[in-house]
Design a protein around this motif. Structure first.
Motif, short mmCIF file in Angstrom:
data_model
loop_
_atom_site.label_atom_id
_atom_site.label_comp_id
_atom_site.label_asym_id
_atom_site.label_seq_id
_atom_site.Cartn_x
_atom_site.Cartn_y
_atom_site.Cartn_z
N SER A 13 28.02 46.02 18.21
CA SER A 13 29.23 46.37 18.98
C SER A 13 28.88 46.97 20.33
O SER A 13 29.49 46.63 21.35
CB SER A 13 30.08 47.36 18.19
N ALA A 14 27.89 47.85 20.35
CA ALA A 14 27.47 48.45 21.62
C ALA A 14 26.93 47.39 22.57
O ALA A 14 27.17 47.44 23.79
CB ALA A 14 26.42 49.53 21.37
N THR A 15 26.21 46.41 22.03
CA THR A 15 25.68 45.33 22.87
C THR A 15 26.81 44.50 23.45
O THR A 15 26.77 44.14 24.63
CB THR A 15 24.73 44.44 22.04
N VAL A 16 27.82 44.19 22.64
CA VAL A 16 28.94 43.40 23.13
C VAL A 16 29.67 44.14 24.25
O VAL A 16 29.95 43.56 25.32
CB VAL A 16 29.92 43.06 21.98
N VAL A 17 29.95 45.41 24.05
CA VAL A 17 30.69 46.18 25.07
C VAL A 17 29.87 46.32 26.35
O VAL A 17 30.37 46.07 27.46
CB VAL A 17 31.08 47.56 24.50
N ALA A 18 28.61 46.69 26.20
CA ALA A 18 27.77 46.89 27.39
C ALA A 18 27.54 45.59 28.14
O ALA A 18 27.58 45.56 29.38
CB ALA A 18 26.43 47.50 26.98
N THR A 19 27.31 44.51 27.41
CA THR A 19 27.09 43.22 28.06
C THR A 19 28.34 42.74 28.77
O THR A 19 28.28 42.23 29.90
CB THR A 19 26.64 42.17 27.01
N THR A 20 29.49 42.90 28.14
CA THR A 20 30.74 42.48 28.76
C THR A 20 30.99 43.24 30.06
O THR A 20 31.31 42.64 31.10
CB THR A 20 31.93 42.69 27.80
N LEU A 21 30.84 44.56 30.00
CA LEU A 21 31.05 45.35 31.23
C LEU A 21 30.05 44.97 32.32
O LEU A 21 30.42 44.80 33.49
CB LEU A 21 30.95 46.84 30.91
N ALA A 22 28.79 44.82 31.95
CA ALA A 22 27.76 44.50 32.94
C ALA A 22 28.01 43.14 33.57
O ALA A 22 27.91 42.99 34.80
CB ALA A 22 26.38 44.54 32.28
N LEU A 23 28.33 42.15 32.76
CA LEU A 23 28.55 40.80 33.31
C LEU A 23 29.82 40.73 34.14
O LEU A 23 29.85 40.04 35.18
CB LEU A 23 28.58 39.77 32.18
N LEU A 24 30.87 41.41 33.71
CA LEU A 24 32.11 41.40 34.50
C LEU A 24 31.91 42.09 35.85
O LEU A 24 32.42 41.64 36.88
CB LEU A 24 33.25 42.05 33.73
N LEU A 25 31.16 43.20 35.84
CA LEU A 25 30.90 43.88 37.11
C LEU A 25 29.91 43.11 37.98
O LEU A 25 30.01 43.13 39.21
CB LEU A 25 30.38 45.30 36.84
N LEU A 26 28.95 42.45 37.35
CA LEU A 26 27.93 41.72 38.10
C LEU A 26 28.50 40.47 38.77
O LEU A 26 28.24 40.22 39.95
CB LEU A 26 26.78 41.33 37.16
N PHE A 27 29.27 39.69 38.03
CA PHE A 27 29.78 38.43 38.57
C PHE A 27 31.14 38.56 39.22
O PHE A 27 31.58 37.63 39.91
CB PHE A 27 29.84 37.37 37.45
N ARG A 28 31.83 39.66 39.03
CA ARG A 28 33.15 39.90 39.61
C ARG A 28 34.09 38.70 39.43
O ARG A 28 34.74 38.23 40.36
CB ARG A 28 33.04 40.25 41.08
N THR A 29 34.10 38.21 38.21
CA THR A 29 34.92 37.03 37.92
C THR A 29 36.38 37.44 37.73
O THR A 29 36.68 38.52 37.23
CB THR A 29 34.39 36.30 36.68
N GLU A 30 37.28 36.57 38.17
CA GLU A 30 38.70 36.83 38.04
C GLU A 30 39.40 35.68 37.32
O GLU A 30 40.55 35.82 36.93
CB GLU A 30 39.34 37.03 39.42
N SER A 31 38.71 34.58 37.14
CA SER A 31 39.34 33.44 36.49
C SER A 31 39.29 33.60 34.97
O SER A 31 38.43 34.30 34.43
CB SER A 31 38.63 32.14 36.89
N GLY A 32 40.19 32.94 34.31
CA GLY A 32 40.24 33.00 32.86
C GLY A 32 39.02 32.37 32.21
O GLY A 32 38.51 32.87 31.20
N ALA A 33 38.53 31.29 32.81
CA ALA A 33 37.35 30.62 32.27
C ALA A 33 36.11 31.51 32.41
O ALA A 33 35.25 31.56 31.51
CB ALA A 33 37.12 29.29 32.98
N GLY A 34 36.01 32.23 33.52
CA GLY A 34 34.87 33.13 33.73
C GLY A 34 34.87 34.28 32.74
O GLY A 34 33.84 34.66 32.19
N VAL A 35 36.05 34.86 32.50
CA VAL A 35 36.17 35.96 31.54
C VAL A 35 35.86 35.45 30.13
O VAL A 35 35.18 36.14 29.35
CB VAL A 35 37.58 36.58 31.61
N ALA A 36 36.31 34.25 29.81
CA ALA A 36 36.02 33.67 28.48
C ALA A 36 34.52 33.43 28.32
O ALA A 36 33.96 33.68 27.25
CB ALA A 36 36.79 32.36 28.31
N ALA A 37 33.86 32.95 29.38
CA ALA A 37 32.42 32.72 29.31
C ALA A 37 31.66 34.03 29.14
O ALA A 37 30.70 34.12 28.36
CB ALA A 37 31.96 31.99 30.57
N VAL A 38 32.09 35.07 29.85
CA VAL A 38 31.45 36.38 29.73
C VAL A 38 31.65 36.93 28.32
O VAL A 38 30.71 37.45 27.70
CB VAL A 38 32.00 37.36 30.80
#
Length: 107
Positions: A13-38
């Protein structure tokens, strides 16, 4: 299939949360497909981390052999140490009780 341990849940669970936050902040994605991929990437990584944690009481055959060897050498060291202090008799682990044949509910 063995049930997951609390450590597997926590680390996964900690890996999922940390990875999601890191990837969302790193790639600054706003599209639905990008969020789904992250999210998918984070879930897969969390699953891999949880599965790679060792189960308690389980080990490889090599570790089991090494442990048995370590135990026998430790027993030999203890045996020699007891001889050094003059301990020659063994104490019996359990002595038969006079009440061994009685039922447990009797007083």
């Amino acid at each position: 299939m063995p049930r997951p341990t609390a450590a597997q849940f926590a680390y996964g669970s900690a890996t999922v949360v940390a990875t999601t936050l890191a990837l969302l902040l790193l790639f600054r994605t706003e599209s639905g497909a990008g969020v789904a991929a992250v999210g998918t990437t984070a879930l897969i990584l969390g699953l891999l981390v949880a599965l790679r944690l060792p189960h308690p009481g389980r080990g490889t055959a090599e570790e089991a052999g090494r442990t048995a060897t370590d135990r026998s050498s430790a027993a030999a060291r203890t045996h020699h140490a007891l001889e050094g202090i003059g301990a020659r008799e063994r104490v019996s682990a359990a002595r038969p009780s006079a009440r061994a044949d009685e039922h447990s509910l009797r007083r």
